[in-house]
Design an enzyme around this catalytic site. Structure first.
Site, PDB file in Angstrom:
ATOM      1  N   ASN A 140       0.860  -1.187   0.000  1.00 48.60           N
ATOM      2  CA  ASN A 140       0.000   0.000   0.000  1.00 48.60           C
ATOM      3  C   ASN A 140       0.896   1.238   0.000  1.00 48.60           C
ATOM      4  O   ASN A 140       1.503   1.561   1.017  1.00 48.60           O
ATOM      5  CB  ASN A 140      -0.886  -0.032   1.255  1.00 48.60           C
ATOM      6  CG  ASN A 140      -1.707   1.237   1.407  1.00 48.60           C
ATOM      7  OD1 ASN A 140      -1.796   2.056   0.497  1.00 48.60           O
ATOM      8  ND2 ASN A 140      -2.315   1.400   2.578  1.00 48.60           N
ATOM      9  N   TRP A 141       0.961   1.912  -1.144  1.00 49.64           N
ATOM     10  CA  TRP A 141       1.875   3.055  -1.278  1.00 49.64           C
ATOM     11  C   TRP A 141       1.288   4.333  -0.669  1.00 49.64           C
ATOM     12  O   TRP A 141       1.964   5.352  -0.621  1.00 49.64           O
ATOM     13  CB  TRP A 141       2.222   3.288  -2.754  1.00 49.64           C
ATOM     14  CG  TRP A 141       2.974   2.162  -3.395  1.00 49.64           C
ATOM     15  CD1 TRP A 141       3.233   0.923  -2.862  1.00 49.64           C
ATOM     16  CD2 TRP A 141       3.580   2.165  -4.691  1.00 49.64           C
ATOM     17  NE1 TRP A 141       3.945   0.168  -3.758  1.00 49.64           N
ATOM     18  CE2 TRP A 141       4.165   0.893  -4.888  1.00 49.64           C
ATOM     19  CE3 TRP A 141       3.663   3.104  -5.731  1.00 49.64           C
ATOM     20  CZ2 TRP A 141       4.837   0.554  -6.052  1.00 49.64           C
ATOM     21  CZ3 TRP A 141       4.333   2.766  -6.896  1.00 49.64           C
ATOM     22  CH2 TRP A 141       4.919   1.496  -7.056  1.00 49.64           C
ATOM     23  N   LYS A 142       0.025   4.284  -0.268  1.00 48.84           N
ATOM     24  CA  LYS A 142      -0.640   5.465   0.323  1.00 48.84           C
ATOM     25  C   LYS A 142      -0.438   6.686  -0.571  1.00 48.84           C
ATOM     26  O   LYS A 142      -0.436   6.563  -1.783  1.00 48.84           O
ATOM     27  CB  LYS A 142      -0.127   5.684   1.746  1.00 48.84           C
ATOM     28  CG  LYS A 142      -0.190   4.403   2.576  1.00 48.84           C
ATOM     29  CD  LYS A 142      -0.006   4.625   4.044  1.00 48.84           C
ATOM     30  CE  LYS A 142      -0.093   3.275   4.751  1.00 48.84           C
ATOM     31  NZ  LYS A 142      -0.148   3.376   6.191  1.00 48.84           N
TER      32      LYS A 142
ATOM     33  N   HIS B 182      -9.652   1.093   4.225  1.00 45.61           N
ATOM     34  CA  HIS B 182      -8.405   1.202   4.987  1.00 45.61           C
ATOM     35  C   HIS B 182      -8.646   2.108   6.192  1.00 45.61           C
ATOM     36  O   HIS B 182      -9.434   3.052   6.123  1.00 45.61           O
ATOM     37  CB  HIS B 182      -7.305   1.780   4.095  1.00 45.61           C
ATOM     38  CG  HIS B 182      -5.965   1.754   4.757  1.00 45.61           C
ATOM     39  ND1 HIS B 182      -5.566   2.733   5.636  1.00 45.61           N
ATOM     40  CD2 HIS B 182      -4.948   0.855   4.694  1.00 45.61           C
ATOM     41  CE1 HIS B 182      -4.357   2.427   6.091  1.00 45.61           C
ATOM     42  NE2 HIS B 182      -3.958   1.302   5.528  1.00 45.61           N
TER      43      HIS B 182
ATOM     44  N   GLU C 132      -7.093   4.467   7.410  1.00 48.64           N
ATOM     45  CA  GLU C 132      -6.902   5.906   7.165  1.00 48.64           C
ATOM     46  C   GLU C 132      -8.127   6.501   6.478  1.00 48.64           C
ATOM     47  O   GLU C 132      -8.447   7.680   6.657  1.00 48.64           O
ATOM     48  CB  GLU C 132      -5.620   6.128   6.340  1.00 48.64           C
ATOM     49  CG  GLU C 132      -4.387   5.918   7.212  1.00 48.64           C
ATOM     50  CD  GLU C 132      -3.160   5.411   6.479  1.00 48.64           C
ATOM     51  OE1 GLU C 132      -3.106   5.521   5.233  1.00 48.64           O
ATOM     52  OE2 GLU C 132      -2.247   4.884   7.157  1.00 48.64           O
TER      53      GLU C 132
ATOM     54  N   GLU D 182      -5.703  -5.133  10.125  1.00 48.11           N
ATOM     55  CA  GLU D 182      -4.726  -4.084  10.387  1.00 48.11           C
ATOM     56  C   GLU D 182      -5.086  -3.352  11.679  1.00 48.11           C
ATOM     57  O   GLU D 182      -5.892  -2.420  11.652  1.00 48.11           O
ATOM     58  CB  GLU D 182      -4.696  -3.087   9.231  1.00 48.11           C
ATOM     59  CG  GLU D 182      -4.227  -3.683   7.929  1.00 48.11           C
ATOM     60  CD  GLU D 182      -3.659  -2.614   7.005  1.00 48.11           C
ATOM     61  OE1 GLU D 182      -2.535  -2.776   6.546  1.00 48.11           O
ATOM     62  OE2 GLU D 182      -4.347  -1.595   6.769  1.00 48.11           O
TER      63      GLU D 182
ATOM     64  N   GLY E 126       2.006   2.244  10.726  1.00 45.59           N
ATOM     65  CA  GLY E 126       2.927   3.367  10.629  1.00 45.59           C
ATOM     66  C   GLY E 126       3.558   3.756  11.956  1.00 45.59           C
ATOM     67  O   GLY E 126       4.184   4.811  12.070  1.00 45.59           O
TER      68      GLY E 126
ATOM     69  N   SER F  97       3.034  -2.120  10.322  1.00 45.07           N
ATOM     70  CA  SER F  97       4.464  -2.155  10.650  1.00 45.07           C
ATOM     71  C   SER F  97       5.134  -3.481  10.314  1.00 45.07           C
ATOM     72  O   SER F  97       6.037  -3.927  11.031  1.00 45.07           O
ATOM     73  CB  SER F  97       4.686  -1.780  12.121  1.00 45.07           C
ATOM     74  OG  SER F  97       4.304  -0.427  12.345  1.00 45.07           O
TER      75      SER F  97
ATOM     76  N   GLY G 137       2.755  -1.109   4.269  1.00 41.19           N
ATOM     77  CA  GLY G 137       2.772   0.301   3.893  1.00 41.19           C
ATOM     78  C   GLY G 137       4.200   0.770   3.672  1.00 41.19           C
ATOM     79  O   GLY G 137       4.808   0.544   2.625  1.00 41.19           O
ATOM     80  N   GLY G 138       4.781   1.400   4.696  1.00 40.57           N
ATOM     81  CA  GLY G 138       6.095   2.041   4.585  1.00 40.57           C
ATOM     82  C   GLY G 138       7.163   1.181   3.919  1.00 40.57           C
ATOM     83  O   GLY G 138       7.878   1.643   3.018  1.00 40.57           O
TER      84      GLY G 138
HETATM   85  P1  PGA Z   1       2.611   0.314   7.594  1.00 37.94           P
HETATM   86  O1  PGA Z   1       1.161   0.494   6.911  1.00 37.94           O
HETATM   87  O2  PGA Z   1       3.195  -0.959   7.058  1.00 37.94           O
HETATM   88  O3  PGA Z   1       3.393   1.521   7.179  1.00 37.94           O
HETATM   89  O4  PGA Z   1       2.373   0.250   9.071  1.00 37.94           O
HETATM   90  C1  PGA Z   1       0.318  -0.594   6.680  1.00 37.94           C
HETATM   91  C2  PGA Z   1      -0.966  -0.135   6.033  1.00 37.94           C
HETATM   92  O5  PGA Z   1      -1.456   0.947   6.378  1.00 37.94           O
HETATM   93  O6  PGA Z   1      -1.520  -0.816   5.156  1.00 37.94           O
END
Ligand code: PGA
Length: 255
Positions: free
Chosen positions: A10-12, A97, A99, A169, A175, A214, A235-236
């Site tokens: 997930n590149w956000k 998601h 977010e 999640e 994050g 994470s 994500g990251g």
């Molecule tokens: P993260 O994000 O790996 O940076 O914690 C995961 C996600 O939001 O899908």
């Protein structure tokens, strides 16, 4: 029980078209020779989907979208629809998601509309669920997960549900660098599978449930070997091809 395995990035809101093209190419190189039984999908920002699709063409890396509206088309400034994704050659879409829930008023009811729209057009929805820290501390994790699943999947047939992917999640792990322990992850995944059994019967046994929050190279192996964890939504660490590949290597020996 053998289930599909997935590694999802997930590149956000990172990587505009130029940077996304570079990351797409780097992923193709990094995953050269990677085991065939793990499905790979990157979810770039909408404006970068075309660039990434081009960069990974003729490779096994899939491209998905981070969100869709539930209408096929209409006066919905700023939105994209399921038929547009199909037209662009995409197969996967993230839904709800955390977010989106936190910053964009996503509810279980709007998640339900998006899941239905995705399925109607033959897309695979990756439905995201997870509790906040306050909910976990209040011992509410299972109640929240059950509410999110029942809400987002209301009115779906068993055949529909068999095409889903679910991402667990925990919001407090996203994050933050604070990953769920293997016990916490396994317990939540097992609970999600139990809930899916009550909603859809035996399809729960084949439903892929991926963990997100994470995930890094140094914790992936512990998570990926859990009986009810079928992959990762990253994500990251998905923004760097080498670290994403290193997470992939955490899946352990190929079956
Ligand atoms: P993260 O994000 O790996 O940076 O914690 C995961 C996600 O939001 O899908």
């Amino acid at each position: 029980m053998s289930r599909r395995k997935l590694l999802l990035g997930n590149w956000k809101m990172f990587k505009g078209p130029t940077a996304a093209d570079a990351l797409g190419r780097a992923l193709v190189g990094a995953f050269d020779g990677f085991r065939q039984d793990v499905e790979l999908v990157a979810f770039p920002p909408a404006i970068s989907i075309a660039a990434v699709s081009q960069a990974v063409r003729n490779s096994r890396i899939g491209v998905g979208a981070q969100n869709i509206h539930w209408l096929d088309e209409g006066a919905m400034t700023g939105e994209i629809s399921a038929p547009f994704l199909v037209d662009a050659g995409l197969k996967h879409v993230l839904v709800a998601h955390s977010e989106r829930r936190q910053h964009f008023a996503e509810t279980d009811e709007t998640a339900n509309r998006r899941v239905k729209a995705a399925l109607k057009h033959g897309l695979i929805p990756v439905l995201c669920v997870g509790e906040t820290l306050a909910e976990r501390d209040a011992n509410d994790t299972e109640r929240v997960l059950e509410r999110q699943l029942r809400g987002a999947l209301a009115g779906l047939s068993e055949a529909d549900m068999s095409r889903l992917v679910i991402a667990y999640e925990p919001v407090w792990a996203i994050g933050t660098g604070r990953v769920a322990t293997t016990d916490q992850a396994q317990a939540a995944h097992a609970f999600i599978r139990l809930t899916m059994r009550s909603l859809g019967g035996s399809l729960a046994d084949t439903l892929p449930i991926v963990y997100g929050g994470s995930v890094k190279a140094d914790n992936a192996a512990g998570l990926m070997q859990l009986p009810d964890v079928d992959g990762a939504l990253v994500g990251g660490a998905s923004l760097d091809a080498a670290s994403f590949r290193a997470i992939g290597d955490g899946f352990g020996a190929a079956a």
